[in-house]
Design a protein around this motif. Structure first.
Motif, PDB file in Angstrom:
ATOM      1  N   GLY A  13       0.840  -1.234   0.226  1.00 33.41           N
ATOM      2  CA  GLY A  13       0.107   0.035  -0.167  1.00 33.41           C
ATOM      3  C   GLY A  13       0.925   1.569  -0.078  1.00 33.41           C
ATOM      4  N   THR A  14       1.868   1.476  -0.492  1.00 35.28           N
ATOM      5  CA  THR A  14       3.003   2.609  -0.518  1.00 35.28           C
ATOM      6  C   THR A  14       2.561   3.390  -1.303  1.00 35.28           C
ATOM      7  N   ASN A  15       1.982   3.201  -2.023  1.00 30.28           N
ATOM      8  CA  ASN A  15       1.703   3.886  -3.810  1.00 30.28           C
ATOM      9  C   ASN A  15       2.817   4.303  -4.598  1.00 30.28           C
ATOM     10  N   GLU A  16       3.976   2.988  -4.844  1.00 32.54           N
ATOM     11  CA  GLU A  16       4.793   2.913  -5.439  1.00 32.54           C
ATOM     12  C   GLU A  16       4.711   1.845  -6.852  1.00 32.54           C
ATOM     13  N   LEU A  17       5.481   2.361  -8.006  1.00 28.74           N
ATOM     14  CA  LEU A  17       5.953   0.747  -8.725  1.00 28.74           C
ATOM     15  C   LEU A  17       6.730   1.071  -8.707  1.00 28.74           C
ATOM     16  N   GLU A  18       7.520   0.222 -10.276  1.00 30.10           N
ATOM     17  CA  GLU A  18       8.658   0.395 -10.706  1.00 30.10           C
ATOM     18  C   GLU A  18       8.993   0.387 -12.049  1.00 30.10           C
ATOM     19  N   VAL A  19       9.022   1.242 -12.346  1.00 29.97           N
ATOM     20  CA  VAL A  19       8.665   0.614 -13.949  1.00 29.97           C
ATOM     21  C   VAL A  19      10.015   0.294 -15.235  1.00 29.97           C
ATOM     22  N   ILE A 108      15.375   1.294 -14.986  1.00 27.81           N
ATOM     23  CA  ILE A 108      14.091   0.662 -14.203  1.00 27.81           C
ATOM     24  C   ILE A 108      13.439   2.410 -13.054  1.00 27.81           C
ATOM     25  N   HIS A 109      13.210   2.408 -13.009  1.00 28.51           N
ATOM     26  CA  HIS A 109      12.986   4.033 -12.201  1.00 28.51           C
ATOM     27  C   HIS A 109      11.169   3.580 -11.368  1.00 28.51           C
ATOM     28  N   ARG A 110      11.723   3.715 -10.006  1.00 26.46           N
ATOM     29  CA  ARG A 110      10.904   3.128  -8.715  1.00 26.46           C
ATOM     30  C   ARG A 110      10.622   5.269  -8.743  1.00 26.46           C
ATOM     31  N   ILE A 111       8.913   4.861  -8.925  1.00 24.45           N
ATOM     32  CA  ILE A 111       7.966   6.337  -8.788  1.00 24.45           C
ATOM     33  C   ILE A 111       7.174   5.930  -7.777  1.00 24.45           C
ATOM     34  N   SER A 112       6.170   7.286  -7.765  1.00 18.85           N
ATOM     35  CA  SER A 112       4.572   7.498  -7.276  1.00 18.85           C
ATOM     36  C   SER A 112       3.717   7.341  -7.894  1.00 18.85           C
ATOM     37  N   TRP A 113       2.869   6.716  -7.546  1.00 19.39           N
ATOM     38  CA  TRP A 113       1.379   6.430  -8.852  1.00 19.39           C
ATOM     39  C   TRP A 113       1.158   8.347  -8.963  1.00 19.39           C
ATOM     40  N   LEU A 234      -2.246   8.427 -10.029  1.00 19.26           N
ATOM     41  CA  LEU A 234      -2.508   9.180  -8.350  1.00 19.26           C
ATOM     42  C   LEU A 234      -2.398   8.344  -7.667  1.00 19.26           C
ATOM     43  N   MET A 235      -3.090   7.261  -7.408  1.00 20.63           N
ATOM     44  CA  MET A 235      -3.636   6.212  -6.399  1.00 20.63           C
ATOM     45  C   MET A 235      -3.093   4.617  -6.617  1.00 20.63           C
TER      46      MET A 235
END
Length: 297
Positions: A13-19, A108-113, A234-235
């Protein structure tokens, strides 16, 4: 490059992902690491008769036959100028494995939604195929609606009302459902199929933040159950579920995660944020049966 280890973002539930960022023609695109099984050098392709023009053919990968989608052709971009750099991004979407033929893979980028904006006229003419735009300091990365790319080629991989055959229609009309889904084509399919099943009171939002704001503006009494995708600008669905289950006002609201990403690690993340059920797209029959169960229809 193999992507077998999906142990990223252990906290749920961190609202993050790796792209994973890659190039097609003059465009820069991203795909969620969780959709990628591996990235490989192009293999010999077997051409299939009467196949879709965006399908180059099939490859054999460890005893699996996987279709290869020419992503440049699918999105109307130029073919590769440097074929030696080309890669195949082997992905699994809606329980279907495909290989996207791309022109190079960078990093790879780690970002927030929260960093991902909804598509607009800046999306290189790909608004209908774009679910989000990541504005980095040096470039703009587009997140494509890969499910739609696959659905346009293989409609049988998507949602279908045929899977509802044999499911009795009963007492669903009074139940009010809130559905968070960013893909326009899936919103339309869900609306048509759920209404056909008898669930007629449907409220749709395009992302998790909009769904959360709707819940706060309304009253939980107006919503009987939430269906949410995972990947949304966003979320995301995990963060939305976590906020609901940690809220004294909404924690009793049943939440069903309906996503193409219901795999091992992500299933455990859904459990940890308190989802009442998790259904893999495109299993619409299982979704309706679970709605009936949770809503005691």
């Amino acid at each position: 490059m193999r992507e077998d280890n999906k142990g990223i973002l252990l906290e749920s539930g961190t609202n993050e992902l790796e792209v994973i960022v890659f190039q097609v023609g003059n465009g820069t695109f991203g795909i969620n690491v969780m959709k990628v099984r591996e990235i490989i050098q192009p293999l010999d392709v077997t051409i299939m008769p009467h196949s879709h023009p965006n399908v180059e053919g099939v490859i054999r990968l460890r005893d699996e036959i996987i279709p290869v989608i020419n992503l440049a052709k699918a999105i109307g971009f130029e073919e590769s100028e440097h074929p030696n750099n080309d890669k195949l991004v082997v992905s699994e979407l809606n329980q279907v494995k495909v290989a996207f033929h791309v022109h190079s893979v960078s990093r790879i980028h780690r970002i927030s939604w929260e960093q991902i904006e909804k598509p607009n006229k800046l999306s290189q003419g790909l608004q209908d195929l774009t679910i989000g735009v990541i504005k980095m300091e040096e470039q703009m990365i587009l997140l494509l609606d890969y499910e739609k790319v696959v659905y346009d080629i293989m409609p049988e991989s998507g949602l279908s009302s045929r899977k509802l055959d044999g499911i009795e229609k009963k007492g669903r009309a009074q139940k009010k459902l809130l559905i968070a889904e960013d893909s326009p084509i899936l919103r339309k399919l869900l609306e048509d199929i759920l209404k056909e099943s008898g669930y007629s009171q449907l409220m749709f939002t395009e992302d998790g933040r909009e769904a959360w704001e709707y819940l706060q503006e309304q009253s939980q009494r107006n919503i009987d159950l939430l269906i949410t995708d995972i990947e949304m600008p966003l979320m995301d669905g995990h963060h939305l579920t976590k906020k609901i289950k940690e809220s004294s006002d909404f924690k009793a609201l049943p939440v069903v995660i309906f996503s193409s990403l219901i795999t091992g690690d992500l299933f455990h993340k859904g459990e940890r944020v308190g989802a009442d059920s998790q259904i893999s797209k495109p299993e619409i029959d299982k979704l309706v049966q679970k709605l009936d169960q949770l809503l005691e229809v």
